[in-house]
Every structure is written in C-alpha cells, then in structure tokens.
Design a protein around this motif. Structure first.
Motif, PDB file in Angstrom:
ATOM      1  N   MET A 238       8.224   2.936  -9.919  1.00 59.32           N
ATOM      2  CA  MET A 238       9.100   2.566  -8.798  1.00 59.32           C
ATOM      3  C   MET A 238       8.277   2.285  -7.544  1.00 59.32           C
ATOM      4  O   MET A 238       8.694   1.547  -6.664  1.00 59.32           O
ATOM      5  CB  MET A 238      10.144   3.658  -8.541  1.00 59.32           C
ATOM      6  N   HIS A 239       7.079   2.882  -7.486  1.00 56.45           N
ATOM      7  CA  HIS A 239       6.202   2.646  -6.331  1.00 56.45           C
ATOM      8  C   HIS A 239       5.135   1.588  -6.632  1.00 56.45           C
ATOM      9  O   HIS A 239       4.140   1.491  -5.920  1.00 56.45           O
ATOM     10  CB  HIS A 239       5.582   3.960  -5.870  1.00 56.45           C
ATOM     11  N   GLY A 240       5.326   0.873  -7.743  1.00 56.53           N
ATOM     12  CA  GLY A 240       4.492  -0.316  -7.969  1.00 56.53           C
ATOM     13  C   GLY A 240       3.164  -0.065  -8.669  1.00 56.53           C
ATOM     14  O   GLY A 240       2.215  -0.836  -8.498  1.00 56.53           O
ATOM     15  N   PHE A 241       3.082   1.001  -9.486  1.00 59.34           N
ATOM     16  CA  PHE A 241       1.813   1.340 -10.145  1.00 59.34           C
ATOM     17  C   PHE A 241       1.246   0.153 -10.941  1.00 59.34           C
ATOM     18  O   PHE A 241       0.169  -0.356 -10.643  1.00 59.34           O
ATOM     19  CB  PHE A 241       2.024   2.559 -11.055  1.00 59.34           C
ATOM     20  N   SER A 242       1.974  -0.304 -11.957  1.00 55.40           N
ATOM     21  CA  SER A 242       1.450  -1.399 -12.799  1.00 55.40           C
ATOM     22  C   SER A 242       1.344  -2.691 -12.009  1.00 55.40           C
ATOM     23  O   SER A 242       0.349  -3.422 -12.107  1.00 55.40           O
ATOM     24  CB  SER A 242       2.345  -1.638 -14.024  1.00 55.40           C
ATOM     25  N   SER A 243       2.384  -2.980 -11.203  1.00 48.20           N
ATOM     26  CA  SER A 243       2.364  -4.279 -10.511  1.00 48.20           C
ATOM     27  C   SER A 243       1.234  -4.316  -9.485  1.00 48.20           C
ATOM     28  O   SER A 243       0.615  -5.357  -9.278  1.00 48.20           O
ATOM     29  CB  SER A 243       3.719  -4.611  -9.879  1.00 48.20           C
ATOM     30  N   SER A 244       0.904  -3.164  -8.885  1.00 46.33           N
ATOM     31  CA  SER A 244      -0.186  -3.197  -7.901  1.00 46.33           C
ATOM     32  C   SER A 244      -1.519  -3.438  -8.589  1.00 46.33           C
ATOM     33  O   SER A 244      -2.383  -4.169  -8.090  1.00 46.33           O
ATOM     34  CB  SER A 244      -0.160  -1.911  -7.062  1.00 46.33           C
ATOM     35  N   LEU A 245      -1.691  -2.861  -9.779  1.00 44.15           N
ATOM     36  CA  LEU A 245      -2.926  -3.084 -10.536  1.00 44.15           C
ATOM     37  C   LEU A 245      -3.049  -4.564 -10.953  1.00 44.15           C
ATOM     38  O   LEU A 245      -4.099  -5.196 -10.796  1.00 44.15           O
ATOM     39  CB  LEU A 245      -2.939  -2.180 -11.771  1.00 44.15           C
ATOM     40  N   ILE A 246      -1.936  -5.101 -11.443  1.00 40.79           N
ATOM     41  CA  ILE A 246      -1.938  -6.501 -11.890  1.00 40.79           C
ATOM     42  C   ILE A 246      -2.221  -7.439 -10.711  1.00 40.79           C
ATOM     43  O   ILE A 246      -3.035  -8.364 -10.801  1.00 40.79           O
ATOM     44  CB  ILE A 246      -0.589  -6.847 -12.579  1.00 40.79           C
ATOM     45  N   ARG A 247      -1.584  -7.143  -9.584  1.00 38.66           N
ATOM     46  CA  ARG A 247      -1.816  -7.982  -8.388  1.00 38.66           C
ATOM     47  C   ARG A 247      -3.260  -7.874  -7.928  1.00 38.66           C
ATOM     48  O   ARG A 247      -3.876  -8.868  -7.535  1.00 38.66           O
ATOM     49  CB  ARG A 247      -0.876  -7.572  -7.255  1.00 38.66           C
TER      50      ARG A 247
END
Ligand SMILES: NC(=O)C1=CN([C@@H]2O[C@H](COP(=O)(O)OP(=O)(O)OC[C@H]3O[C@@H](n4cnc5c(N)ncnc54)[C@H](OP(=O)(O)O)[C@@H]3O)[C@@H](O)[C@H]2O)C=CC1
Ligand SMILES: O=C(O)[C@@H]1CCC=N1
Length: 258
Positions: A238-247
């Motif tokens: 919910m705090h963007g763990f995977s999406s922050s890594l991908i970005r």
C-alpha cells in the motif's frame, strides 16, 4: 591465463580479489594511476602497477574497469603496444561496436557487466559479444563463471543488465539496511538486526536459486492466513514497495541511456 585489469577502483579490485581466490592458475595484474591504496593486493599474488602497459603484451585477457570518460586516454596509451588481444570492457554504456571501432579489427571487443560481489565469487556477470568473437569469448565466460554466474545475453539488454545486476547490488543492500532499521525499532541492536536481515535475504535467494520457482510460490509458504506476514506485505505494498523498486530500476536505466 594472464589477466590485465586496467582501473583498480571498486570494481577492478573486486574482480582482482575474486580471481585470486576463486580462479586458480591465473596471473593477475591490476593498474591505476595512484597505486598506494591497492598495494596490499600484492599480498594476494596480484601484480600492482601504475603503468597500464606493464606486461600487457603477455595478457590473454585485458579487462577495462575504468569510467567511460577515461577510455580514450587509456586506449591511446595501450593500443600502440598490443595486437590480437581480447578486451573485456565493464565500462557502462560503451557498446561493442564503439569499443571495436576504437580498438581496431586486430583486437576483440567483449562486453561484460560484473558486480562487486565478484570479490566473493557471487557476481551475476552478464556477457555479450559479436558472433565473430564467439570462440575468444569462451575464456572470458569461463573466467567469470569462476566468479559467480556468467549468462551470455543479447547486447541490446546490456544496459538493462547493468541496472539489474550491477546497480542491483546497491538496491538489495538498501533493502537490507531498511530491514535492519526496522529491526532496531522493534527491539534489536543494529548488529543483530543486520545479521538477521542479511542471512534472511541470503536464505530467500538460495531458495529461489535452488527451487527455480516464482517468488510468489515461496511467499505463499510464509503467509499464514490472518498472520503477521500478509499483514506486513499488504501494508508495504500500500506504501508502494514493489512499484517504488520498479520505478527506481526504470529510472536507473533511463540514466544510462541518457
Ligand atoms: N562499481 C560497480 O559496482 C560497477 C562499476 N561498473 C563500471 O566499471 C567502471 C569503473 O567503476 P568503479 O570501479 O565504480 O569506478 P572507480 O572510480 O572506483 O574506479 C576507476 C578506477 O580507474 C582508475 N583510473 C582512472 N584513470 C586511469 C588511467 N588512465 N589508467 C589506469 N587507471 C585509471 C582510477 O584510479 P586512479 O585515479 O588512481 O588512476 C580508479 O581507481 C565504470 O565504467 C562503471 O560504470 C560496472 C559494474 C559495476
Ligand atoms: O552506478 C554506476 O554508474 C555503475 C554502473 C553500475 C554500477 N555502478
């Protein structure tokens, strides 16, 4: 084999140390302009020199671990004294074609992308070469297989490999650091938290490499229904763990491509 590493910085030293420990029977030379900080490598049997040309004429493989803007200076120095050499370049962003044009048809350009875990025989070194150099590249592949894994990839994926496999070391370490920081908040001293976090990451990586299955299948074994793991994972996502890594990885790639 005789290995000549030009650029005794972070990566060059990691490779020299790894070769001295995990690849027996090689003679290793490493160069940089200011050698004082790496003279200790002599104790490992590595020859250290400030002269890029020192014994280079005997080298079977020349490894370039210098910054992109240092390439032309180094090549201007060594090209007059070498011919028919295999030059394995770890210089990020330097294409095989560009390097081949610089070194001339008499030498072979191989592109490698190791990471600093070469020092521990645990690098994931992606390697690319042109078909004409297939045979000559085999020695380079074998050398880096001694330092971990050495997948041969299409050159068009080399920038992606740089980010995933070389920058990836820093990304993984940042995960370990964050985990350690959380460990301190929930009661451990930093040393204990760090040791537990690092071993847990190593264990997870070993399971993936051994079982060769999708990570989510292993995650499913850890996430007890209504348990603490799924609660934590969902909060992280919910705090963007995977999406922050991908970005982050995609931003690193954009940085290389310029
Ligand atoms: N660090 C990493 O994890 C990885 C780095 N790479 C790539 O490897 C290359 C090197 O990176 P990194 O090791 O981090 O950089 P460093 O700055 O740590 O190392 C570069 C080294 O090159 C030496 N050098 C500079 N000019 C010369 C010269 N004319 N002759 C001989 N040596 C010279 C410098 O020493 P001095 O000034 O004393 O000469 C320095 O020690 C870069 O292209 C990078 O993109 C690729 C994968 C991973
Ligand atoms: O950060 C960099 O530019 C280099 C390439 C990959 C790792 N270090």
């Amino acid at each position: 084999m005789k290995i000549h590493i030009i650029g005794g910085g972070n990566l060059g030293v990691a490779i020299a140390k790894g070769l001295s420990k995990f690849s027996q029977g090689n003679q290793i030379t490493i160069t940089r302009r200011n050698t004082s900080s790496i003279l200790y490598l002599e104790e490992l049997g590595v020859t250290v020199s400030a002269d890029n040309k020192h014994v280079i004429q005997y080298a079977d493989i020349i490894i370039l671990t210098i910054k992109p803007y240092q390439v032309d200076t180094v090549l201007a120095e060594i090209l007059p004294v070498i011919s028919n050499k295999v030059i394995a370049s770890a210089v990020s962003g330097l294409s095989i074609e560009n390097l081949q044009n610089k070194i001339g048809a008499g030498n072979s350009a191989i592109r490698i992308m190791p990471n600093i875990a070469s020092q521990f025989g645990a690098s994931a070194t992606c390697i690319a070469f042109h078909e004409k150099d297939k045979e000559k590249a085999q020695n380079v592949v074998a050398l880096f297989q001694d330092l971990g894994t050495a997948p041969i990839i299409d050159e068009k994926l080399m920038d992606a490999a740089t980010v995933l496999a070389a920058s990836g070391t820093a990304f993984a370490l940042r995960y370990i650091r964050a985990s350690m920081q959380a460990g301190i908040e929930i009661g451990f001293d930093w040393q204990t938290a760090l040791a537990i976090s690092a071993q847990t990451v190593k264990g997870a990586a070993e399971m993936i490499m051994e079982e060769q299955i999708h990570p989510e299948q292993l995650i499913d074994r850890v996430t007890t229904p209504q348990g603490c793991t799924i609660a934590g994972l969902n909060e992280m996502e919910m705090h963007g763990f995977s999406s922050s890594l991908i970005r982050g990885i995609k931003t690193s790639l954009k940085q290389i491509k310029g």
